[in-house]
Design an enzyme around this catalytic site. Structure first.
Site, PDB file in Angstrom:
ATOM      1  CB  CYS A  94      32.333   7.690  43.491  1.00 39.69           C
ATOM      2  SG  CYS A  94      31.201   6.766  44.531  1.00 39.69           S
ATOM      3  CG  HIS A 115      30.110  10.393  41.302  1.00 38.29           C
ATOM      4  ND1 HIS A 115      29.748   9.179  40.770  1.00 38.29           N
ATOM      5  CD2 HIS A 115      29.949  10.289  42.638  1.00 38.29           C
ATOM      6  CE1 HIS A 115      29.386   8.378  41.757  1.00 38.29           C
ATOM      7  NE2 HIS A 115      29.494   9.023  42.897  1.00 38.29           N
ATOM      8  CG  ASN A 146      27.014   7.129  44.328  1.00 41.37           C
ATOM      9  OD1 ASN A 146      27.655   6.641  43.389  1.00 41.37           O
ATOM     10  ND2 ASN A 146      27.598   7.741  45.342  1.00 41.37           N
TER      11      ASN A 146
HETATM   12  N1  COA Z   1      15.602   9.312  56.503  1.00 39.96           N
HETATM   13  C1  COA Z   1      15.360  10.170  57.508  1.00 39.96           C
HETATM   14  N2  COA Z   1      16.333  10.758  58.244  1.00 39.96           N
HETATM   15  C2  COA Z   1      17.603  10.437  57.921  1.00 39.96           C
HETATM   16  C3  COA Z   1      17.928   9.551  56.883  1.00 39.96           C
HETATM   17  C4  COA Z   1      16.848   8.971  56.170  1.00 39.96           C
HETATM   18  N3  COA Z   1      17.054   8.108  55.147  1.00 39.96           N
HETATM   19  N4  COA Z   1      19.271   9.455  56.793  1.00 39.96           N
HETATM   20  C5  COA Z   1      19.772  10.261  57.757  1.00 39.96           C
HETATM   21  N5  COA Z   1      18.769  10.836  58.430  1.00 39.96           N
HETATM   22  C6  COA Z   1      18.847  11.764  59.538  1.00 39.96           C
HETATM   23  C7  COA Z   1      20.144  11.664  60.308  1.00 39.96           C
HETATM   24  O1  COA Z   1      20.082  10.576  61.215  1.00 39.96           O
HETATM   25  C8  COA Z   1      20.184  12.996  60.999  1.00 39.96           C
HETATM   26  O2  COA Z   1      19.376  12.915  62.159  1.00 39.96           O
HETATM   27  P1  COA Z   1      19.840  13.646  63.518  1.00 39.96           P
HETATM   28  O3  COA Z   1      19.969  15.113  63.162  1.00 39.96           O
HETATM   29  O4  COA Z   1      18.741  13.317  64.446  1.00 39.96           O
HETATM   30  O5  COA Z   1      21.163  13.021  63.847  1.00 39.96           O
HETATM   31  C9  COA Z   1      19.499  13.929  60.021  1.00 39.96           C
HETATM   32  O6  COA Z   1      18.826  13.094  59.071  1.00 39.96           O
HETATM   33  C10 COA Z   1      20.443  14.823  59.275  1.00 39.96           C
HETATM   34  O7  COA Z   1      21.586  14.027  58.884  1.00 39.96           O
HETATM   35  P2  COA Z   1      22.668  14.613  57.931  1.00 39.96           P
HETATM   36  O8  COA Z   1      23.694  13.569  57.681  1.00 39.96           O
HETATM   37  O9  COA Z   1      23.126  15.922  58.480  1.00 39.96           O
HETATM   38  O10 COA Z   1      21.752  14.838  56.660  1.00 39.96           O
HETATM   39  P3  COA Z   1      22.137  15.432  55.302  1.00 39.96           P
HETATM   40  O11 COA Z   1      21.168  16.454  54.932  1.00 39.96           O
HETATM   41  O12 COA Z   1      23.582  15.759  55.253  1.00 39.96           O
HETATM   42  O13 COA Z   1      21.908  14.202  54.311  1.00 39.96           O
HETATM   43  C11 COA Z   1      23.143  12.460  53.272  1.00 39.96           C
HETATM   44  C12 COA Z   1      22.500  12.943  54.550  1.00 39.96           C
HETATM   45  C13 COA Z   1      23.769  11.090  53.520  1.00 39.96           C
HETATM   46  C14 COA Z   1      22.063  12.335  52.208  1.00 39.96           C
HETATM   47  C15 COA Z   1      24.200  13.498  52.851  1.00 39.96           C
HETATM   48  O14 COA Z   1      25.050  13.753  53.940  1.00 39.96           O
HETATM   49  C16 COA Z   1      25.005  13.043  51.688  1.00 39.96           C
HETATM   50  O15 COA Z   1      24.494  12.866  50.598  1.00 39.96           O
HETATM   51  N6  COA Z   1      26.310  12.854  51.888  1.00 39.96           N
HETATM   52  C17 COA Z   1      27.202  12.436  50.838  1.00 39.96           C
HETATM   53  C18 COA Z   1      27.002  10.969  50.587  1.00 39.96           C
HETATM   54  C19 COA Z   1      27.697  10.544  49.347  1.00 39.96           C
HETATM   55  O16 COA Z   1      27.593  11.199  48.344  1.00 39.96           O
HETATM   56  N7  COA Z   1      28.422   9.423  49.415  1.00 39.96           N
HETATM   57  C20 COA Z   1      29.113   8.905  48.308  1.00 39.96           C
HETATM   58  C21 COA Z   1      30.212   9.814  47.909  1.00 39.96           C
HETATM   59  S1  COA Z   1      30.819   9.431  46.357  1.00 39.96           S
END
Ligand code: COA
Length: 340
Positions: free
Chosen positions: A112, A258, A288
């Protein structure tokens, strides 16, 4: 005389296939509300039917050349983390398909942050006198590396391509890119990785082709840790590049982060003290798109009038590696070809 790489034209392209949050809900344990509120993404594009990264690169690259009003360049560089094939690099094929002749052509892989790393590399080619002009393309069909059954990664990534023509010019003119701030932390490489397909997996004892575990075939992501790293690194890197450029935060007209997650972008802008309305956003429609993210958001905003000639632009990116980078420029009066 000091020379700089100057943006002379910008083109972008998206594959036609739209994947809405509702489409994802029909096959994943998730909801439209969860995806939009946690990521800011409403829809993204995905390749299908054999369309791949280089097809997108040729579309965007051709549009950038046309926007710049040129039919030739000295080099083509493609940033991608979703190559058509492990070998060879894709840039020679792009040069050939665009009819650019037997010019220098190579790929770079920086996930990214690929667009910022690529801009730095191309600026180096120009300032070292190796090339007078470069077609630089960020192109990704990363949806093909995502497990369609993984509810955490499947909503986030989208496909697309964006390209700039860079020419040799003066550091003082609009469109001159730089300075840069670049960084990495390989100790955290496992936070965002595709483990299968490379030499490590190939040399692993007893593992032949056709035996790659499914989880190694696709992206694995420690979402929460990546989220925190993205905010910290893009904020630090932005401050470092502003310091190098001699710009204060209040002089930044447009913040181009980004497009990983709207909450990440809002946090970085808030920490920097940049008002949300100065941030350029397309994550709702594109997701993304890795190395294509920044040129796509620039193209859309310039075509739509949100980004205007003379605007002082701060660009920052973060991704797998871990790697990050930032740069600045004053937006030039150039032609744009944007799909959004
Ligand atoms: N729908 C519903 N629930 C979901 C889900 C979805 N699509 N994806 C994850 N969850 C759940 C998880 O399983 C977790 O459940 P649990 O508490 O029972 O284990 C809960 O939501 C919270 O997960 P968490 O990872 O803490 O959520 P979050 O608020 O951090 O959001 C992301 C998850 C992936 C959206 C976030 O962590 C994120 O954007 N991370 C960066 C990703 C990124 O930018 N990657 C590329 C970098 S360049």
């Amino acid at each position: 005389m000091t020379v700089s790489a100057v943006i002379a034209g910008l083109g972008a392209w998206l594959p036609p296939g739209v994947v809405t949050n509702n489409d994802l809900c029909s096959r994943l344990d998730t909801s439209e509300e969860w995806i939009e509120s946690r990521t800011g993404i409403v829809e993204r594009r995905a390749v299908s039917g054999g369309m791949a990264t280089l097809d997108l690169a040729v579309e965007a690259g051709g549009r950038a050349l046309k926007a710049a009003g040129v039919s030739g360049v000295d080099a083509v560089v493609v940033a991608t983390t979703s190559p058509d094939r492990i070998c060879p690099a894709g840039a020679p094929e792009v040069a050939s398909r665009l009819g650019l002749g037997p010019i220098a052509a190579y790929d770079l892989t920086s996930a990214c942050s690929g667009f910022v790393y690529g801009l730095a590399t191309c600026a180096g080619l120009i300032s070292a006198g190796i090339a007078k002009s470069v077609l630089f393309i960020g192109s990704e069909a990363f949806s093909t590396f995502i497990d369609p059954a993984n509810r955490t990664t499947a909503p986030i990534f989208g496909d697309g391509a964006g390209a700039v023509v860079l020419r040799c010019g003066s550091p003082e003119e609009p469109g001159a890119i730089g300075p840069f701030d670049l960084g990495s932390d390989g100790a955290q490489a496992d936070l965002l990785a595709i483990n299968g397909g490379g030499s490590r997996q190939r040399s692993a004892t007893g593992l032949g082709h056709g035996e790659v575990p499914t989880e190694d075939w696709y992206l694995s992501m420690a979402g929460r840790a990546i989220y925190q790293q993205a905010i910290a690194r893009m904020t630090e890197s932005s401050l470092a590049v502003l310091d190098r450029a001699g710009w204060s935060v209040t002089e930044v007209d447009r913040f181009v982060g980004h497009q990983a997650n709207i909450r990440i972008l809002n946090s970085v802008a808030q920490r920097l003290g940049i008002a949300p309305e100065r941030a350029l956003i397309n994550i709702d429609r594109v997701g993304n798109a890795l190395s294509a993210s920044i040129p796509l958001v620039l193209a859309g905003a310039a075509a739509g009038g949100e980004l205007r000639p003379g605007d002082r632009v701060l660009i920052t990116a973060f991704g797998a590696g871990l790697s990050w980078g930032s740069t600045v420029l004053v937006w030039p009066d150039i032609s744009i070809d944007s799909p959004l």
